[in-house]
Every structure is written in C-alpha cells, then in structure tokens.
Design a protein around this motif. Sequence first.
Motif, PDB file in Angstrom:
ATOM      1  N   GLU A   1      -4.871  -1.854 -10.641  1.00  0.00           N
ATOM      2  CA  GLU A   1      -3.504  -2.292 -10.337  1.00  0.00           C
ATOM      3  C   GLU A   1      -2.655  -2.480 -11.601  1.00  0.00           C
ATOM      4  OE1 GLU A   1      -3.044  -5.242  -7.350  1.00  0.00           O
ATOM      5  OE2 GLU A   1      -5.042  -4.895  -6.544  1.00  0.00           O
TER       6      GLU A   1
ATOM      7  N   HIS B   1      -1.886  -0.675  -4.872  1.00  0.00           N
ATOM      8  CA  HIS B   1      -1.393  -0.996  -3.527  1.00  0.00           C
ATOM      9  C   HIS B   1      -0.083  -0.260  -3.249  1.00  0.00           C
ATOM     10  CE1 HIS B   1      -4.431  -3.870  -2.465  1.00  0.00           C
ATOM     11  NE2 HIS B   1      -4.220  -4.583  -3.552  1.00  0.00           N
ATOM     12  N   TYR B   2       0.381   0.539  -4.201  1.00  0.00           N
ATOM     13  CA  TYR B   2       1.606   1.310  -3.987  1.00  0.00           C
ATOM     14  C   TYR B   2       1.266   2.698  -3.450  1.00  0.00           C
ATOM     15  CZ  TYR B   2       4.475  -2.082  -6.485  1.00  0.00           C
ATOM     16  OH  TYR B   2       5.137  -3.213  -6.880  1.00  0.00           O
ATOM     17  N   MET B   3       1.634   2.946  -2.205  1.00  0.00           N
ATOM     18  CA  MET B   3       1.303   4.223  -1.577  1.00  0.00           C
ATOM     19  C   MET B   3       1.960   5.387  -2.316  1.00  0.00           C
ATOM     20  SD  MET B   3      -0.709   3.179   0.695  1.00  0.00           S
ATOM     21  CE  MET B   3      -1.087   1.520   0.156  1.00  0.00           C
TER      22      MET B   3
ATOM     23  N   LEU C   1      -0.917  -7.793  -3.291  1.00  0.00           N
ATOM     24  CA  LEU C   1      -1.288  -7.858  -1.876  1.00  0.00           C
ATOM     25  C   LEU C   1      -1.294  -6.454  -1.290  1.00  0.00           C
ATOM     26  CD1 LEU C   1       0.578 -10.977  -0.454  1.00  0.00           C
ATOM     27  CD2 LEU C   1      -1.708 -10.800  -1.410  1.00  0.00           C
ATOM     28  N   ASP C   2      -2.190  -6.227  -0.322  1.00  0.00           N
ATOM     29  CA  ASP C   2      -2.204  -4.933   0.342  1.00  0.00           C
ATOM     30  C   ASP C   2      -0.974  -4.845   1.246  1.00  0.00           C
ATOM     31  OD1 ASP C   2      -2.888  -6.149   2.927  1.00  0.00           O
ATOM     32  OD2 ASP C   2      -4.890  -6.402   2.088  1.00  0.00           O
ATOM     33  N   PRO C   3      -0.605  -3.635   1.690  1.00  0.00           N
ATOM     34  CA  PRO C   3       0.647  -3.481   2.442  1.00  0.00           C
ATOM     35  C   PRO C   3       0.779  -4.423   3.643  1.00  0.00           C
ATOM     36  CG  PRO C   3      -0.189  -1.343   1.841  1.00  0.00           C
ATOM     37  CD  PRO C   3      -1.233  -2.334   1.413  1.00  0.00           C
TER      38      PRO C   3
ATOM     39  N   ARG D   1       1.314  -7.922   2.289  1.00  0.00           N
ATOM     40  CA  ARG D   1       2.651  -7.952   1.723  1.00  0.00           C
ATOM     41  C   ARG D   1       3.681  -8.241   2.808  1.00  0.00           C
ATOM     42  NH1 ARG D   1       3.144  -5.101  -3.141  1.00  0.00           N
ATOM     43  NH2 ARG D   1       5.278  -5.402  -3.763  1.00  0.00           N
TER      44      ARG D   1
END
Lengths: 288, 288
Positions: A172, A205-207, B175-177, B180
């Motif tokens: 991350e 965690h950013y798609m 945090l995961d989506p 979030r």
Amino acid sequence: MEKATLIRFSDVSYRYESDNETPLPLALKNINIDIKKGEFVAILGHNGSGKSTLAKLANAILMPESGKIYVNGMDTSDESLEYEIRQTVGVVFQNPDNQIVATIVEEDVAFGPENLGIEPSEIRKRVDEALKAVGMYEYRFHEPHKLSGGQKQRVAIAGIMAMRTDCIILDEPTAMLDPKGRKEVMAAMRKLNKELGIAVVLITHYMEEAVAADRVIVMDSGRIVLDGAPRDVFSNEEIIEKAGLELPESAKLALLLRRSGVNLPSGILTAEEFIEAFKFSVSGGAAK
Amino acid sequence: MTVLEAENVSYKYSVGTPFQITALDRVNVKVEQGDMLAVIGHTGSGKSTLIQHFNALLKPTEGRILLYGKDINESRETAHNARFKVGLCFQYPEYQLFESTVYKDISFGPANMGLSSSETDERVRRAADFVGLSENMLGKSPFDLSGGEKRRVAIAGVMAMEPEVLIMDEPAAGLDPRGRRSILELIGNYRKKTGRTVIIVSHSMEDVAGVAEKILVLNRGSVAMHGSLDEVFSRSDELRGMGLDIPQITRIFSELNKYGFGLKKNVYTVEQAKDEILRYLHKGGNAK
Ligand SMILES: Nc1ncnc2c1ncn2[C@@H]1O[C@H](COP(=O)(O)OP(=O)(O)OP(=O)(O)O)[C@@H](O)[C@H]1O
Ligand SMILES: Nc1ncnc2c1ncn2[C@@H]1O[C@H](COP(=O)(O)OP(=O)(O)OP(=O)(O)O)[C@@H](O)[C@H]1O
Ligand SMILES: [Mg+2]
Ligand SMILES: [Mg+2]
C-alpha cells in the motif's frame, strides 16, 4: 521464451502464533503463486485477507507453517540464505514509521544500497535519482521522523528504489499520497519495471492502480480467488464483490448504465475506454 | 454558529534549528456547527498540523484557536476539556493504539470521560460493530491486527467518545473498498443523526465527493480555497497545480463535454453520473 520464476509459493499455509491456548485460524491457506522476472503484479483483497502476510513470507521475515517458498530458487526456510533473499526481494512495508533507519533522509535512502555493498559514487547517484523521482530531493537533509505522513511514505519508497533488487514488493505505497504523488509513484514503478526489468508486486486498495498492472491477484480470507490479466479478473463481478472489493469507477458506471439499458460494450475498465465507448454508442453507434 | 475558529494561526516546527519549517502560515478558518468538512491538500501542506490544533495537541506559534468562541489554550483546563469535546483520530492508527486488547483500547476514551462501566461497555460494543470489527477481535492485541483492522479500532475508539466535533485524519486510508464505503457512511450518519460537526482529512477526491459538503484546501501551509463542492471542484486547473485533482467521474464528464455532450458539470459520484446520463439520454440528448 518462458520467463524465469523469481518467487514461487508452493502450497503455502501460514498461521500467526496465538497468545493463549486456542490457535488462531490460518492467515494463508494453500497458496500457489509464481512471480516471474520482470512482471508487474497487483495484489488486491479485503482487510485481513493475508496480503501483508504474503509479503513478509516472500522476504523471509515469516516462515510458512507448511509448503515451501523459493526466491530465485533459494528456500526461504534456509536461514543461511536470508541475506541473499533480502538482496533479491525488497519490501516497503505498510507503515513507513517502522522502516526509518537513519536520522537524515538521504542516509535513510542510502542504507539499503550500502548494505548491498554498492560503490559510493553509484549510491550517490541512485539516492539522488530516487529522491527526485518521489519528489523529496529538497528534503534530503531533513530528519525522516519529522516528516508528514506522505513524506515518510515517499522516503520509504525511494529507499527501495535505490536498492534495485530484482523484485520490489510495495505494501500500500500510495495509501497516504496526494493524487499527484500517487501518479508519480506509479510512473516511477513502471519505469523501474520497464527500463531495469525489476519485478514489481503492488499491494493496493485502489482498483485503478490494479488496472494498470499486467496481472492481478485477488485474495479472500487467506486464499487466492482470482489470478489473471486485469480485464479477465474484473470481469468476475460476483467474485470481486464477494471478496469485499469493487470495480474501478469507470467500470462501475458502465455496468450501472448497461443494467439500465444503455448500449455500452462489456469490459470497460478505464476512463479513456468509457469515453470512447460512450461517444460511439451515443452519437454514432447502435444506441437508439 | 461557529464551533471552531483558527484566527491568524501560524505554526513553526523545529524553531531555531536549520530545519525550521512554517507548517501553517496565517491560517484563518471558521468551522460552523453541523459542518461536514473535508480538508484536502498536497503531501506536507499542513493538514495534520492544523487539525491537531483543533483539540489543543499543538499550540499555535502565533494566533489563536477558538472553540465556541473561547481560546482553547487559555488555561490547562480549557485545553484538557477540548480533548473530550473534539475527538481526533490520527493519520496512523499506531499512534493511538496502546492497550493490551482491542476492547480496552476502544473503551479508553469513554472510560476516561467518567461514564459508567455498563455505559462504556455498551458504547464499545456498538462502536466495534459499527466499524465492522467482529466480537472475537475484541480480546486480541491491537498490534496483532492487519493494517485496516487497526484503523477500524482507532476509529471505533474515537466514535465511542461521541465527541461534539469529530475529526478524522485519513479515516479511509488502508481500508478495503467495502470498508471504505461503510466507514464513510458511518461518518456521514454520525453527522446526520446528531447534527454534530465532522471534519475529515483525505487524499481521495472520490471519498471527499461522497461524504463532504464543504471543502477546505490547504496549499503550502495557507488556505487556498474554502467553499462548497461545486465551488472547489469547478477550479480543476488550480487544484491540479497544487498536486490535487477532481473526482474521476467529474473528469470523465468534462472530457465528454469537450466532444459536445451537454452533460451537467457538477457530477461527482458514480450514482450521480448514472442518473445524469440517463436523464440526458432520456430527453434525447445527442452529441452536438
Ligand atoms: N502479528 C499478528 N498476530 C496475530 N494475527 C495477525 C498478526 N498480523 C496479522 N494477523 C491476522 O492475520 C490475518 C491477515 O493479516 P494481514 O496483515 O496479512 O492482512 P492484509 O491483507 O494485509 O490486510 P490489510 O488490508 O488490512 O492490511 C488477519 O486476520 C490479521 O488479523
Ligand atoms: N514533527 C515534525 N517536526 C518537524 N516538521 C514537521 C513535523 N511534522 C510535520 N512537519 C512538517 O510540517 C509540514 C506540514 O506537515 P503535516 O504533517 O501537517 O502535512 P500534511 O498535510 O498532513 O501531509 P500528509 O498528506 O503527507 O499527511 C511538512 O513540511 C512537514 O515536513
Ligand atoms: Mg496489510
Ligand atoms: Mg498528514
């Protein structure tokens, strides 16, 4: 030609030690992965799915409960290889605070390459380059622990960039960066990957960052549930959803519109793809 | 009514050393009762420094912080009281977690406010449930958690105090989506249900667009903008010049409009975008 394997997880399970009689559940379950030389891989997964545990196993900080991990053919459970393994796989951990090793930014960045026995003039060059790439050159004489959150994160990234290990794992790295910083770090990683053939494993965690990778691995509760090209992975909406993840924003919008009867093709992942498809479908294309 | 006010506040770190830095430079800000405010700004722009002034953790080098019109640093007592009225969740949860179990960590705040043990217990369980921490996590050490799990504990600890002003530094980072989304919803609901004031710091323009009603933009320690979402996000070029951006969806719409689509400009989220496109198509909107 098949590219050589750099990191191999062969049926790996891992369990953290409990502080009472009841053992904790497995954090990783029967993991099989091959990371090849020069690959750019993103790892996605819900909180607690085992991503950081995976990174610590690849760097011989943790040892598997069962199964084997090989780094360039070296068994990570062989303690005598620990040094060589860490020279091959560098990790930027989730909290940059835990990684500050020096009292001056540029010394902190130089620490890794110094340990690799690289020649001073080359270190100088790499440190300056890395600090410039992450936008922290003007802070090179500052004290790392007195920086802002994102500044510390940038310094930690510069440190690993300067080492130029065959594989870089970033846990991350962009979590605390501003939008410009996020783009800069992604570009810098791409460059290391393209120009020096360094394998990059990006936990995120950013798609949108995952879409930019060559390969995406999705973890769910200690298991790998998807592994493939971004387009294939994100076409599994249900598994993605079940794993606590989401589609990238452009893909989400395209999906919602399709469900409302708007004529858009499937497989849209990026803003550019959305714009192209929308222009076609609404002005000249098949819609209405 | 003004709840918090920064009156000509400047803050310098490392005063008298070669690294003296002016982190805040004559900042004037008023936060009104019931505001749902997002603070954005490039890495090192002074966001964390500013919000630590709001609960008297930092004392201005110059200027004053007013809480309900009274100088927060007037006496030790006013400063102490501010810590309970203004709940602050740190950028790195590690700074906040120190007890031996998750339960004790979340209960620390409410217990210190002098609440009964049954009231404290109720609040701890409610807060843990809100942030998505399962019952069996409460007995674990907060240090044996994943990054995202730690953040949830830190957020629960501050929420359990039910402060008059809730301030969160990067609440959704790491945090995961799904997490979030639910944390942002939780923060929004806290404001809606109690009418209390909420301030979040964020690097995600999408998160800001989803939860905030006003935005404060810091740039190199000074206030660059302060206004509604429409006011701030309409200045995209300036934002980019400061290392920031507009939400992804807004960017897509502005690109589409360059091709002659007459879409609304102030669209920030996927849901709003879907509605706007359907409205546009329905009324027979076409390119040109
Ligand atoms: N030191 C530890 N002791 C005991 N359990 C741990 C420890 N570290 C992590 N765990 C547990 O192991 C599981 C996997 O954790 P890990 O840190 O690998 O998750 P992650 O995918 O990196 O999550 P995140 O996105 O929140 O960083 C979680 O259930 C977590 O609670
Ligand atoms: N403890 C400290 N000692 C000295 N300088 C500091 C300290 N903390 C922050 N600074 C400096 O003050 C400035 C503002 O830092 P601050 O932490 O407020 O930024 P920020 O906007 O929160 O950044 P980020 O988005 O990276 O968290 C930065 O230039 C930083 O280097
Ligand atoms: Mg992690
Ligand atoms: Mg900060």
